[in-house]
Design an enzyme around this catalytic site. Structure first.
Site, PDB file in Angstrom:
ATOM      1  N   HIS A  11      16.402  -9.080 -21.358  1.00 44.78           N
ATOM      2  CA  HIS A  11      16.214  -9.664 -20.035  1.00 44.78           C
ATOM      3  C   HIS A  11      17.014  -8.873 -19.016  1.00 44.78           C
ATOM      4  O   HIS A  11      17.782  -7.978 -19.374  1.00 44.78           O
ATOM      5  CB  HIS A  11      16.595 -11.144 -20.044  1.00 44.78           C
ATOM      6  CG  HIS A  11      15.628 -11.969 -20.815  1.00 44.78           C
ATOM      7  ND1 HIS A  11      15.884 -12.401 -22.093  1.00 44.78           N
ATOM      8  CD2 HIS A  11      14.381 -12.396 -20.521  1.00 44.78           C
ATOM      9  CE1 HIS A  11      14.843 -13.075 -22.543  1.00 44.78           C
ATOM     10  NE2 HIS A  11      13.903 -13.083 -21.611  1.00 44.78           N
ATOM     11  N   ASP A  69      15.168  -7.068 -12.811  1.00 43.13           N
ATOM     12  CA  ASP A  69      13.838  -7.707 -12.790  1.00 43.13           C
ATOM     13  C   ASP A  69      13.062  -7.367 -11.524  1.00 43.13           C
ATOM     14  O   ASP A  69      11.896  -6.984 -11.572  1.00 43.13           O
ATOM     15  CB  ASP A  69      13.982  -9.240 -12.825  1.00 43.13           C
ATOM     16  CG  ASP A  69      14.045  -9.785 -14.236  1.00 43.13           C
ATOM     17  OD1 ASP A  69      13.964  -8.985 -15.184  1.00 43.13           O
ATOM     18  OD2 ASP A  69      14.188 -11.013 -14.392  1.00 43.13           O
TER      19      ASP A  69
END
Ligand SMILES: CCCCCCCCCCCC[C@H](C)C(=O)SCCNC(=O)CCNC(=O)[C@H](O)C(C)(C)COP(=O)(O)OP(=O)(O)OC[C@H]1O[C@@H](n2cnc3c(N)ncnc32)[C@H](O)[C@@H]1OP(=O)(O)O
Length: 361
Positions: free
Chosen positions: A101, A131
């Site tokens: 992540h 992200d």
């Protein structure tokens, strides 16, 4: 979402039998729901992909190839296709197949090591850097570049967008400014990483905060003046060993007035002092209001206006609600010349899902 805001038609491919979507960036998209565990659904998706300008896939390396939807397969059928692959670690290297992540990608980019307060452990600034800045935005940028290139060459290509590399690239300044000595000291003790008292946030008497970014001497002077301090009583701005003491002074003074009171003192000056606004406060700030920087959609949700603002062709963010999963399955399939009977067959076999009825409620 960015591409949709700026005028692209974006069809999101969803799973079937999903109670609710967690795609909060669905603005302006259409939704087609396919059960890709069925080869027939894969064939439907292939037909959509090869007739599109761009395919954007977010899966772990090898997932698309396993379905026969890898870039080689699709580009063979449509050599103009732009095939964007947005992953954490990229399509090669020893981590390519590993789960991860934002925080992991940020760590591998080198940037996480620089983020955090003095003597504290590294701190990830939400999931913004890998992200969104290094991942989504860089991938969208790559797509736009590939579209531009295609307008000259007539050819598509594959985009390998790694969030590690995208984040690092966004952070190029960190590498390229090392020669300036900006990062010579430990984390949290440099000028721009909360080490300097003139580049930090301060708590005000009402429990709110202000941000201070008074780097240049002439702006720093206005800061000191606004705080009601006398330069002669303070150590020199760039005396690093005096920064802790200077910070204490600034902390004490900022705590004597409310955020609004400081606003009245500093607004209209070059002291580089601004209120730290919450997500709910941004809409009513006079500057943001004057520019229309944030807007409310039909659901009453506040969002940032698409940026940057183009003079002739500004983005028009869709103001209606996000799509239900499968809301556009039928319409899109019809458009891609699937027969009505074929659509009904796929539907009754659970290969596709249509949720128009729910959409009309
Ligand atoms: C309690 C939970 C509440 C949740 C609330 C939601 C909150 C949202 C919060 C967002 C947080 C964001 C965080 C911080 C992030 O960093 S997001 C970034 C994550 N990383 C990436 O996107 C990098 C690229 N992707 C990946 O590495 C991997 O997809 C992943 C994220 C590690 C997830 O791995 P995993 O779940 O194993 O999936 P993958 O290997 O990609 O395989 C996907 C499988 O799904 C299947 N699939 C796909 N579409 C369909 C479909 N329509 N119908 C049926 N199946 C479908 C694929 O075929 C594939 O199946 P299989 O090959 O595994 O058999």
């Amino acid at each position: 979402m960015i591409l949709a805001d700026f005028g692209a038609r974006v069809i999101r491919v969803d799973r079937t039998k999903v109670a609710m979507t967690v795609d909060t960036q669905a603005r302006g998209k259409q939704s087609v729901a396919l059960n890709l565990k069925s080869p027939k659904a894969v064939a439907v998706l292939k037909r959509l992909c090869v007739q599109s300008d761009v395919v954007l896939e977010p899966y772990r390396k090898g997932v698309m190839e396993k379905m026969g939807l890898g870039p080689e397969d699709l580009l063979k059928e449509n050599p103009r296709l732009i095939y964007a692959r947005l992953t954490g670690y990229g399509q090669s290297g020893s981590y390519a197949r590993a789960a991860g992540h934002d925080i992991n990608y940020l760590a591998l980019s080198g940037l996480l090591s620089m983020l955090g307060r003095s003597s504290e452990k590294p701190y990830a600034p939400l999931n913004l850097v890998a992200d969104f800045a290094g991942g989504g935005l860089m991938c969208a940028f790559g797509i736009v570049l590939a579209l531009l290139e295609r307008s000259r060459s007539g050819q598509g290509q594959i985009i390998d967008a790694s969030m590690v590399e995208g984040a690092a690239y966004v952070g190029s300044f960190m590498w390229k400014s090392r020669s300036l000595g900006l990062w010579n000291r430990p984390r949290g003790e440099n000028m721009l990483d909360s080490g300097a008292p003139f580049y930090d946030t301060y708590r005000t008497s009402d429990g709110k905060y202000v941000a201070v970014g008074a780097i240049e001497p002439q702006f720093y002077e206005e800061l000191v003046q606004g705080l009601g301090l006398d330069d002669a009583d303070l150590p020199s701005q760039m005396s690093v060993s005096d920064w802790p003491q200077l910070r204490q002074t600034f902390t004490r003074v900022f705590a004597t007035k409310t955020q609004a009171e400081w606003g009245r003192i500093f607004d209209g000056t070059d002291a580089c002092v601004t209120p730290v606004l919450s997500l709910d406060e941004v809409l009513s700030h006079p500057h943001n209001q004057a520019r229309g920087s944030f807007f409310k959609d039909s659901q009453g949700e506040i969002s940032p206006r698409p940026a940057p603002v183009l003079s002739r062709s500004p983005a028009e963010a869709c103001r209606s609600r996000d799509p239900f999963i499968g809301e556009h399955t039928r319409a899109v399939l019809k458009e891609y010349r699937f027969e009505e009977a074929q659509i009904e067959q796929l539907l009754s076999a659970g290969i596709i899902e249509c949720n128009e009825a729910k959409a009309r409620l």
